[in-house]
Design a protein around this motif. Structure first.
Motif, PDB file in Angstrom:
ATOM      1  N   GLY A  67       0.813  -1.199   0.000  1.00 19.57           N
ATOM      2  CA  GLY A  67       0.000   0.000   0.000  1.00 19.57           C
ATOM      3  C   GLY A  67       0.850   1.253   0.000  1.00 19.57           C
ATOM      4  N   ARG A  70       0.861   4.725   4.278  1.00 22.31           N
ATOM      5  CA  ARG A  70       0.129   4.286   5.464  1.00 22.31           C
ATOM      6  C   ARG A  70      -0.300   2.826   5.380  1.00 22.31           C
ATOM      7  N   GLY A  71       0.009   2.151   4.292  1.00 25.19           N
ATOM      8  CA  GLY A  71      -0.371   0.757   4.124  1.00 25.19           C
ATOM      9  C   GLY A  71       0.649  -0.191   4.733  1.00 25.19           C
ATOM     10  N   SER A  74       3.078  -5.982   1.255  1.00 24.85           N
ATOM     11  CA  SER A  74       2.550  -7.270   0.794  1.00 24.85           C
ATOM     12  C   SER A  74       3.694  -8.239   0.540  1.00 24.85           C
ATOM     13  N   LYS A 105       2.223  -0.467  -6.066  1.00 20.23           N
ATOM     14  CA  LYS A 105       0.949  -0.994  -5.579  1.00 20.23           C
ATOM     15  C   LYS A 105       0.696  -2.365  -6.196  1.00 20.23           C
ATOM     16  N   THR A 279      -9.338  -1.817   2.413  1.00 19.02           N
ATOM     17  CA  THR A 279      -8.500  -0.723   1.924  1.00 19.02           C
ATOM     18  C   THR A 279      -7.960   0.069   3.107  1.00 19.02           C
ATOM     19  N   THR A 280      -6.734   0.577   2.961  1.00 14.96           N
ATOM     20  CA  THR A 280      -6.121   1.468   3.948  1.00 14.96           C
ATOM     21  C   THR A 280      -6.200   2.893   3.427  1.00 14.96           C
ATOM     22  N   ASP A 282      -5.507   7.017   2.991  1.00 12.05           N
ATOM     23  CA  ASP A 282      -4.353   7.913   2.982  1.00 12.05           C
ATOM     24  C   ASP A 282      -4.327   8.790   4.231  1.00 12.05           C
ATOM     25  N   LEU A 363      -8.200   1.890   8.383  1.00 15.19           N
ATOM     26  CA  LEU A 363      -8.467   0.765   7.483  1.00 15.19           C
ATOM     27  C   LEU A 363      -9.910   0.312   7.651  1.00 15.19           C
TER      28      LEU A 363
END
Length: 417
Positions: A67, A70-71, A74, A105, A279-280, A282, A363
């Motif tokens: 992400g 702020r994500g 992965s 992403k 979803t996280t 912004d 989130l």
């Protein structure tokens, strides 16, 4: 001791430094090399490997797939991992450890496509393939030697080369006589590895930390440590009665796993247990109207995933993470299974509204669990004359999106004013 060259499939009877046939150093030796048939396949830094394949200019750069700032991470390539970056790490921490990293992403559709290509190569070897995640699978190659005229170890070496040549990514292989040991073997020699664990398993595992076992996370490790168990040898030594008394109902099974015992079979029909989307943000969000807009987008994504996997939601789980990274989950059982985004949204909104108390959230997610067959979804409701029209409207939208793409048409609530 049987020795296999992973580069040319030549076999010799004694370990060597170089393959006598092709000069390769990629040799694997083990007394049971040609008698073991349970394998674990793990793609190496899968998302990052696919991206580097498609972007050769990133080959020597540290790469993180995940992400925004702020994500979470992965996948990190092995160059980034040298700096301490790990999957599920908050992105801001990853970038502090590896400030030069390129961040991309995720493109899940692309990764799913490549995963299916790899799975098709596995299916060429055996019908007993159990996907464990998008980049992992267990295989049972028992009885395939007659068909392929080669033992499983040779077929696995060929598979690794095919994946590299045809897909452009690498895999690591674990080979053993059960699933647990095959998985542990696959993790010993990454990336591009091939490791074997046979009858020496208990002795090999004895001095390893208890956290080596899958499913033993930090909390379980801390609990075991408080009871005096830090090494697997200490668990191996317990009899059934003592294990039950000290560790509870799961104690005997844990001790069997510490010895490398596992009677699970490779099951190609393993049921998917849940499907979700999240979803996280912004920036942190506190208000219901803002969260509702995002919830609708998530509900539509979840509905697409359910349709693709041919499932319906028998229940809904709402997931929220606060600005302080505290997790909240709330669940609701549905009166009838659904795959319609409208009904997924309505159920999720009913749970979301109860959580609006001034807390800032970072989130939002929505999951379908338990899953039901798609044939059970959205039956005609004689008490609700609009039920048929809802299904017909969604089917019309689905046909347009299938033909022209997901962005061709949308609902009004999905657009930001």
């Amino acid at each position: 001791m049987p020795t296999l060259c992973r580069s040319c499939d030549s076999v010799s009877e004694a370990p060597k430094r170089l393959c006598p046939a092709c000069g390769s150093r990629r040799l694997i030796s083990h007394p049971e090399l040609f008698t073991l048939s349970i394998a674990h396949i793990d793609c190496d830094a899968f998302y990052a490997s696919v991206e580097k394949r498609d972007r050769p200019e990133l080959a020597s750069r540290p790469l993180i797939v995940g992400g925004a700032h702020r994500g979470v991470v992965s996948t990190a390539c092995y160059i980034a991992r040298l700096s301490g970056v790990r999957s599920a790490m908050p992105m801001f921490k990853a970038l502090k450890l590896c400030p030069d990293a390129v961040v991309l992403k995720p493109e899940m559709a692309k990764y799913v496509h490549e995963s299916r290509r790899i799975r098709a190569l596995m299916a060429d070897m055996t019908p007993l393939v159990q996907p464990l995640s998008i980049d992992e699978a267990a295989l049972d190659l028992s009885g395939t030697e007659t068909l392929h005229r080669a033992p499983p170890a040779v077929m696995l070496a060929r598979l690794a080369r095919r994946v590299e040549d045809e897909i452009g990514v690498t895999i690591s292989i674990g080979l053993s006589h059960n699933r647990l040991l095959a998985k542990l073997a696959a993790e010993r020699d990454k990336p591009r590895g091939f490791s074997v664990i046979g009858s020496e398993a208990a002795a090999l595992l004895a001095n390893e930390p208890v956290s080596l076992l899958p499913g033993i996370g930090p909390a379980a490790t801390a609990k075991l440590t408080s009871l005096g168990f830090t090494r697997l040898a200490q668990l191996q030594a317990l009899d059934i009665e003592t294990a039950y008394r000290m560790l509870g109902a799961d104690g005997p099974a844990l001790c069997r796993r510490a010895r490398g015992e596992d009677d699970r079979r490779v099951d190609p029909e393993r049921e998917t247990k849940s499907i979700s989307a999240e979803t996280t943000f912004d920036t942190d969000i506190r208000t219901l109207p803002e969260l509702e807009k995002i919830l609708w987008q998530i509900a539509e994504k979840l509905a697409r995933r359910l349709r693709k996997e041919e499932f319906a939601a028998g229940g809904i789980t709402l997931k929220l993470k606060t600005a302080e990274h505290k997790l909240r989950t709330r669940s609701l059982r549905l009166a009838v299974p659904t795959a319609l985004p409208d009904l997924l949204y309505d159920a999720g909104r009913s749970l979301l509204a109860r959580e609006i108390d001034g807390t800032a959230f970072r989130l939002l997610g929505l999951g379908a669990q338990p899953l039901r067959p798609v044939e059970d979804a959205d039956p005609v409701d004689l008490a609700d004359p609009d039920s048929n029209r809802r299904v017909a409207r969604q089917q019309a939208l689905n046909r347009l999106r299938d033909k022209f793409g997901t962005g061709i048409i949308g609902r009004g609530r999905g657009f930001t004013p």
